[in-house]
Every structure is written in C-alpha cells, then in structure tokens.
Design a protein around this motif. Structure first.
Motif, PDB file in Angstrom:
ATOM      1  N   ARG A 133       0.842  -1.211   0.000  1.00  0.00           N
ATOM      2  CA  ARG A 133       0.000   0.000   0.000  1.00  0.00           C
ATOM      3  C   ARG A 133       0.873   1.255   0.000  1.00  0.00           C
ATOM      4  N   HIS A 158       2.288   1.912  -3.466  1.00  0.00           N
ATOM      5  CA  HIS A 158       1.223   2.479  -4.296  1.00  0.00           C
ATOM      6  C   HIS A 158       0.997   3.948  -3.929  1.00  0.00           C
ATOM      7  N   ARG A 171       5.264   3.093 -11.903  1.00  0.00           N
ATOM      8  CA  ARG A 171       5.454   1.642 -11.930  1.00  0.00           C
ATOM      9  C   ARG A 171       6.201   1.132 -10.691  1.00  0.00           C
ATOM     10  N   PHE A 182      -2.671  -2.512  -5.882  1.00  0.00           N
ATOM     11  CA  PHE A 182      -2.588  -1.841  -7.191  1.00  0.00           C
ATOM     12  C   PHE A 182      -3.754  -2.163  -8.139  1.00  0.00           C
ATOM     13  N   ALA A 199      -1.405  -7.004 -10.941  1.00  0.00           N
ATOM     14  CA  ALA A 199       0.030  -7.224 -10.749  1.00  0.00           C
ATOM     15  C   ALA A 199       0.382  -8.504 -11.473  1.00  0.00           C
ATOM     16  N   ALA A 209       3.870  -4.029 -11.208  1.00  0.00           N
ATOM     17  CA  ALA A 209       2.538  -3.392 -11.203  1.00  0.00           C
ATOM     18  C   ALA A 209       2.668  -1.924 -11.587  1.00  0.00           C
ATOM     19  N   HIS A 210       1.539  -1.333 -11.980  1.00  0.00           N
ATOM     20  CA  HIS A 210       1.455   0.101 -12.251  1.00  0.00           C
ATOM     21  C   HIS A 210       0.359   0.691 -11.380  1.00  0.00           C
ATOM     22  N   ARG A 211       0.567   1.918 -10.926  1.00  0.00           N
ATOM     23  CA  ARG A 211      -0.556   2.641 -10.322  1.00  0.00           C
ATOM     24  C   ARG A 211      -1.442   3.112 -11.467  1.00  0.00           C
TER      25      ARG A 211
END
Ligand code: SAM
Length: 227
Positions: free
Chosen positions: A143, A146, A154, A190, A193, A206-208
């Motif tokens: 978290r 993110h 990323r 996110f 993932a 992962a990407h936000r």
C-alpha cells in the motif's frame, strides 16, 4: 524511524527478528553490505533493466543496501530517493554515491517499505531488490509503494530466482505459494500485478492506475435523468 532503533523488526514471512543480511548491523554489517555489493551484480542489472529508469525521472528504492542499484539508476540520469532501516547500509550507500548525495540527486534515508515517510504521488517508479520477505507487513508495504507513486507510475519488486539463480541464492528461493502471496498483496494494493520469471530473479510488477481525465470523472458523477 530513528537511525538508532534498538529492537529488530520481524519479517511477515519468517515471523522472527531480522538478522544478518536481512538487516545488516553491528560490526558485521559493513562487511555484509560489502559482500552484497560484490555478489549481487547480475541481479541488480536485471532489476535495473526491468526498472528502465529514464533521465529526469524520480525513483524510490526501498531496501537499497550498499547502494549498487542506486548508483546505476543515477547513471541512467534519474534522481534517487532511498529508504533502508539499516544505518550501516545508509552510511555505505551514501559513501558509494557521495557525489550525487552532495549534488542533491540522491537522498538516502533510514526508513522502511511500510513507512517511507515520503509524500503521496511523488515517484515515477519504485523498486525493491531482495528485501520483500524482510518487510514486517507485506500488505502495508505494498500500500505504501502504491501511495508514493504518481498515477501511472510503476513498481518493480524482485527476489532471487528465475531460470538460473546464483548458486549462493539457491537455498533462499521462495516457494511458489509465497510468490503468489506477494503477487496477491501487490494486486490488493494496485488492482493488477504480474509475476515475471527472469534469468537470475523473479519480479512482481505493477502500475498505479493513470489519472482519469477530468471529463471522464465529471461524466460519471453526472446524475441520471429524473425517473
Ligand atoms: C539482502 S539485503 C539487499 C540489499 C540490496 N537491495 C541488494 O540487493 O544488494 C536486504 C536489505 O533490506 C533492508 N530491509 C530490511 N527490512 C526492510 C524493510 N522493512 N523495508 C525496507 N528495507 C528493509 C535491509 O536493511 C537490507 O539492506
């Protein structure tokens, strides 16, 4: 976190206080950092390629250890902020990157994945190499990654593994169910993932989510026709 925290934190995975390479400290700490700097080169290169830092980007490295990837990310032209709970590693990484620290292109702090102390939405990318099992709270760490990423930013989280793990890393590979647990933690933070199996490492990527254009948000908020 203070630079002189006394009680060693516990790992979410091992449920025991961190020692050794997991949290270099005491008289052996500098030697452990030096060894990591000598031995983990291939993994740093592969993690650096996944990170793909670009000139002018702001990158956060979590658990930077001796600061080898910090050095490579700076060489790519990015600005680097780092958090690591070990004061020994902070001293070593600052020495390795002394010119960039002096110029304000590197800011290497004492802190953790779970509590970076950094503002929301700041970084283009966040990277963590060989330390996710050492976090005290996996979900809180994800978290936090993110939170500090800008929309569209990323995250690259890696551990020893892949098709050709280094000989000395073979006894500390993570079982598939543990990797799945890490991906699940990342997905919870996110939304999506993926697990990537590389040559010398496994990576959780992962990407936000990107920011929505103002129009799209306003369109969703518009009340429907009176019924
Ligand atoms: C095995 S070393 C890896 C260092 C470096 N990334 C590398 O690959 O050479 C693990 C590092 O994670 C750091 N660490 C331990 N707990 C952490 C946490 N909760 N958040 C971030 N880093 C942590 C340790 O201080 C140590 O520097």
């Amino acid at each position: 976190m203070s630079e002189h925290t006394r009680e060693a934190p516990r790992s979410w995975l091992l449920d025991k206080p961190l020692t050794g390479f997991a949290l270099p400290s005491g008289r052996l700490g500098s030697l452990q950092g030096w060894l990591m700097g000598r031995l983990n080169g291939d993994e740093q290169s592969e993690a650096g390629a996944l990170l793909a830092a670009r000139p002018g980007e702001h990158v956060l490295e979590v658990g930077y250890g001796p600061g080898v990837l910090v050095e490579r990310t700076l060489a790519a032209g990015a600005h680097v902020t780092g958090v690591d709970p070990s004061p020994q590693m902070a001293a070593q990484a600052r020495r390795r990157n002394a010119a960039a620290v002096e110029e304000g292109r590197a800011d290497l702090r004492v802190g953790t994945a779970e509590r970076t102390g950094l503002p929301d939405g700041t970084f283009d990318a966040v990277v963590s190499v060989n330390n996710v099992p050492m976090w005290s709270d996996l979900d809180a760490g994800m978290r936090e990654l993110h939170r500090v990423l800008r929309p569209g930013g990323r995250a690259v989280v890696t551990w020893h593994g892949g098709d050709r793990p280094r000989f000395v890393a073979r006894r500390i590979l993570l079982a598939d169910d543990v990797l799945e647990r890490i991906v699940a933690g990342m997905r919870a933070a996110f939304g999506t993932a993926e697990l990537h199996r590389g040559d010398r490492l496994v990576a959780m990527l992962a990407h936000r989510a990107p920011a929505e254009p103002d129009g799209a948000r306003a369109g969703r908020r518009r009340p429907g026709p009176p019924g």
